[in-house]
Design a protein around this motif. Structure first.
Motif, PDB file in Angstrom:
ATOM      1  N   PHE A 157      33.281 -20.248 -10.380  1.00 57.91           N
ATOM      2  CA  PHE A 157      32.161 -20.172  -9.434  1.00 57.91           C
ATOM      3  C   PHE A 157      32.686 -20.053  -8.007  1.00 57.91           C
ATOM      4  CE2 PHE A 157      29.082 -21.806 -12.612  1.00 57.91           C
ATOM      5  CZ  PHE A 157      28.015 -20.973 -12.308  1.00 57.91           C
ATOM      6  N   ALA A 158      33.684 -20.885  -7.668  1.00 53.95           N
ATOM      7  CA  ALA A 158      34.218 -20.875  -6.307  1.00 53.95           C
ATOM      8  C   ALA A 158      34.882 -19.548  -5.986  1.00 53.95           C
ATOM      9  CB  ALA A 158      35.209 -22.026  -6.128  1.00 53.95           C
ATOM     10  N   PHE A 159      35.693 -19.034  -6.909  1.00 55.81           N
ATOM     11  CA  PHE A 159      36.399 -17.778  -6.658  1.00 55.81           C
ATOM     12  C   PHE A 159      35.426 -16.605  -6.531  1.00 55.81           C
ATOM     13  CE2 PHE A 159      40.742 -18.993  -8.724  1.00 55.81           C
ATOM     14  CZ  PHE A 159      40.989 -19.831  -7.653  1.00 55.81           C
ATOM     15  N   ALA A 160      34.456 -16.539  -7.437  1.00 55.97           N
ATOM     16  CA  ALA A 160      33.528 -15.415  -7.429  1.00 55.97           C
ATOM     17  C   ALA A 160      32.573 -15.467  -6.248  1.00 55.97           C
ATOM     18  CB  ALA A 160      32.743 -15.379  -8.740  1.00 55.97           C
ATOM     19  N   THR A 161      32.116 -16.666  -5.905  1.00 60.73           N
ATOM     20  CA  THR A 161      31.138 -16.804  -4.831  1.00 60.73           C
ATOM     21  C   THR A 161      31.780 -16.689  -3.458  1.00 60.73           C
ATOM     22  OG1 THR A 161      29.966 -18.339  -6.301  1.00 60.73           O
ATOM     23  CG2 THR A 161      29.193 -18.220  -4.049  1.00 60.73           C
ATOM     24  N   ARG A 162      33.093 -16.877  -3.397  1.00 67.02           N
ATOM     25  CA  ARG A 162      33.799 -16.835  -2.106  1.00 67.02           C
ATOM     26  C   ARG A 162      33.483 -15.551  -1.339  1.00 67.02           C
ATOM     27  NH1 ARG A 162      38.346 -19.340   0.287  1.00 67.02           N
ATOM     28  NH2 ARG A 162      39.643 -17.951   1.554  1.00 67.02           N
TER      29      ARG A 162
END
Length: 275
Positions: A157-162
């Motif tokens: 989630f963190a990597f994609a939403t970054r």
């Protein structure tokens, strides 16, 4: 790495701030001059409240409480998604209800809270969200499958939403602590059947895990990594600390996947087995 000082005071929301890493993260932000809110399911019962931390109610498994928490705090510059539960045991012995509950607490709750803070951050053109995961995501081991899966989900989630939120001045960061001496093993839910064929190997892993945790880094050390990342002018997407993180992540890039899985198993007392 440039770090925002106390002269640039921020409003910080730290989940799971009543103990462990969350308490030390909240304390560190207060010491650096920031306005800190810490969450607990029952704020009035926090045993050792930290001076300068404003405690607010949040139940990760109750998504509506995320909206209520954000509404009560108001402006939030930095969100530290730290709260969660630990689980261990054999997949075969773990009920779907227990797995779903773990995902609700460790994944869906933090996502609900992140969704609640994003509109305000986007409108102000600034904000930081930190997902506190686990090195078990990068180095999964037997009998920790469900827990590792929840932490892997947070990282994704963190990597994609970054990139999704970057045009609006919002930074998304994933942090993976290694083994930490916080006493979390005493609060971990265990799922092993009374006559489970997995019982003996689980006990081997449990003993090694206890030994590793007793020798792990302290929560204050990990808290400094999280706080420095959150306050960095240009934070990296990913930070890890503990378990010789620099070395083992380098090996992970260079060596075959099966070797890394075998190495992780040995670290937890389990012999190599070919399937």
């Amino acid at each position: 790495m440039f770090v925002v000082g106390a002269s640039h005071s921020k409003v910080v929301l730290v989940t799971g701030a009543s103990s462990g890493i969350g308490a030390d993260v909240a304390r560190a932000f207060v010491e650096r001059g920031h306005t800190v809110y810490g969450t607990s399911r029952h704020p009035e019962t926090v045993a050792d409240p930290i001076r300068g931390v404003n405690y607010v109610a949040l139940d990760n498994a109750d998504y509506e409480s995320a909206e209520a928490c954000v509404a009560k705090v108001g402006v939030i510059d930095i969100l530290i998604n730290n709260a969660g539960e630990s689980q261990a045991g054999a997949l075969e012995d773990t009920s779907m209800e227990s797995i779903e509950k773990l995902f609700a607490v460790n994944v869906f709750g933090p996502i609900a809270l992140t969704k609640a803070v994003l509109p305000g951050m986007r409108e102000r053109g600034a904000g930081t969200v930190v997902m506190v995961g686990s090195m078990l995501s990068s180095f999964p081991v037997a009998f920790r499958s469900n827990y590792a899966a929840t932490k892997s989900a947070l990282k994704a989630f963190a990597f994609a939403t970054r990139r999704e939120v970057a045009p609006y001045g919002i930074r998304m960061i994933s942090v993976e602590p290694g083994t930490i001496a916080t006493g979390i093993g005493d609060r971990r839910s265990i799922h092993i059947g009374e006559h489970s064929p997995y019982a003996a190997e689980y006990q081997t892993l449990a003993a090694a895990t206890r030994k590793n945790e007793d020798a792990g880094i302290d929560a204050a050390t990990m808290a400094r990594v999280i706080v420095d990342a959150a306050l960095a002018e240009h934070p990296k997407p990913f930070y890890a600390k503990g378990n010789q993180a620099g070395l083992v992540f380098a090996l992970r890039r260079l060596l075959p996947r099966q070797f890394i899985l075998d190495m992780t198993a040995r670290k937890h007392g389990l012999p190599r087995v070919r399937s």
